[in-house]
Every structure is written in structure tokens, then in C-alpha cells.
Scaffold this motif. Structure first.
Motif, PDB file in Angstrom:
ATOM      1  N   TYR A  46       3.662  -3.896  -0.545  1.00  0.00           N
ATOM      2  CA  TYR A  46       4.687  -2.873  -0.366  1.00  0.00           C
ATOM      3  C   TYR A  46       4.371  -1.606  -1.166  1.00  0.00           C
ATOM      4  N   THR A  48       1.320  -0.435  -1.863  1.00  0.00           N
ATOM      5  CA  THR A  48       0.270   0.308  -1.175  1.00  0.00           C
ATOM      6  C   THR A  48       0.821   1.008   0.059  1.00  0.00           C
ATOM      7  N   GLN A  49       1.746   0.370   0.771  1.00  0.00           N
ATOM      8  CA  GLN A  49       2.373   1.030   1.921  1.00  0.00           C
ATOM      9  C   GLN A  49       3.141   2.266   1.464  1.00  0.00           C
ATOM     10  N   TRP A  50       3.870   2.148   0.367  1.00  0.00           N
ATOM     11  CA  TRP A  50       4.646   3.272  -0.151  1.00  0.00           C
ATOM     12  C   TRP A  50       3.722   4.400  -0.601  1.00  0.00           C
ATOM     13  N   ASP A  52       0.648   4.990   0.481  1.00  0.00           N
ATOM     14  CA  ASP A  52       0.042   5.585   1.674  1.00  0.00           C
ATOM     15  C   ASP A  52       0.998   6.562   2.338  1.00  0.00           C
ATOM     16  N   LYS A  53       2.284   6.185   2.415  1.00  0.00           N
ATOM     17  CA  LYS A  53       3.263   7.085   3.011  1.00  0.00           C
ATOM     18  C   LYS A  53       3.415   8.353   2.179  1.00  0.00           C
ATOM     19  N   SER A  54       3.439   8.200   0.848  1.00  0.00           N
ATOM     20  CA  SER A  54       3.606   9.389   0.002  1.00  0.00           C
ATOM     21  C   SER A  54       2.367  10.278   0.070  1.00  0.00           C
ATOM     22  N   LYS A  55       1.176   9.673   0.155  1.00  0.00           N
ATOM     23  CA  LYS A  55      -0.038  10.474   0.283  1.00  0.00           C
ATOM     24  C   LYS A  55      -0.064  11.206   1.619  1.00  0.00           C
ATOM     25  N   ALA A  56       0.358  10.526   2.673  1.00  0.00           N
ATOM     26  CA  ALA A  56       0.378  11.159   3.989  1.00  0.00           C
ATOM     27  C   ALA A  56       1.365  12.318   4.017  1.00  0.00           C
ATOM     28  N   SER A  57       2.514  12.129   3.382  1.00  0.00           N
ATOM     29  CA  SER A  57       3.489  13.220   3.376  1.00  0.00           C
ATOM     30  C   SER A  57       3.000  14.391   2.537  1.00  0.00           C
TER      31      SER A  57
END
Length: 121
Positions: A46, A48-50, A52-57
Motif C-alpha cells: 500500500y 508503494t501504491q501511495w 507511485d500515485k504521489s509521484k505521478a501527481s
């Protein structure tokens, strides 16, 4: 009660109980460790998913900021002041490329620099 006061049968029963308790505790601790490792794996998944989402944003924000900077138009007054010949522009471009090759300490490639505007100092 000492060990010498026990009969052979009682000694075997005490030894068997001690063995069963030791084996039982070992397997209980191993089961707890397995559950702990699974729980940590779930938490890391969870996280790493979080991340990845923050890096993408953050990449999307940077891309939108860069797009807004490139979309800005140079005012016509500046364009008329900076009209230079193609030969001078080629000389400026080659000087910038040489400077970037010699002073590139950031580890990035500076193959195709884009000169946005040129002003007389």
C-alpha cells in the motif's frame, strides 16, 4: 522434588512434556513471524501504491507547469528588439552548446538546447 527422586516413567513424562512445550512454542513463534512478515508485505504494498500515485501527481503538476511556461508568448515588443541574423543566432547556439558540454555537472544530457529569446545586455 529432584530429578533423582523420580521414577523412570515420571522422568520420561517430564521429558515428553518439556519437549512438547518447546516444539509448540517454536511453531507458535514461527507462525507469528509468518503473520508479521505478511502484514509488513501488505503495508509495503500500500505504501508503494501511495508513493507511485504521489509521484505521478507531482510529475503531472510539473508537466502542466512546464507546459504553461512554454505556452507563454513573447511580447511583440521584445520580438522586434531581438531580431538578429541567422548567422548570429547560429553563433549563439553553438556557444551555448559548447558551454553546456563543458559545464554540465548535473549528469543530464544537453544535446538540443532550445534558445527562447536573446537580449542585448
Amino acid at each position: 522434588m529432584t530429578l533423582s527422586a523420580l521414577t523412570v516413567g515420571e522422568m520420561f513424562s517430564v521429558g515428553g512434556i518439556t519437549t512438547l512445550l518447546g516444539l509448540g512454542m517454536t511453531f507458535v513463534v514461527l507462525a507469528l513471524l509468518i503473520v508479521l512478515i505478511m502484514f509488513i508485505n501488505l503495508i509495503l504494498k500500500y505504501l508503494t501504491q501511495w508513493l507511485d500515485k504521489s509521484k505521478a501527481s507531482s510529475k503531472a503538476k510539473k508537466a502542466s507547469a512546464a507546459a504553461s511556461l512554454t505556452e507563454e508568448k513573447i511580447p511583440e515588443a521584445e520580438k522586434s528588439e531581438t531580431d538578429i541574423s541567422a548567422e548570429k543566432m547560429l553563433a549563439i547556439r553553438s556557444a551555448v552548446e559548447i558551454y553546456l558540454r563543458e559545464n554540465a555537472n548535473d549528469g543530464k544530457k544537453h544535446d538540443n538546447p532550445e534558445i527562447v529569446s536573446v537580449r542585448k545586455l
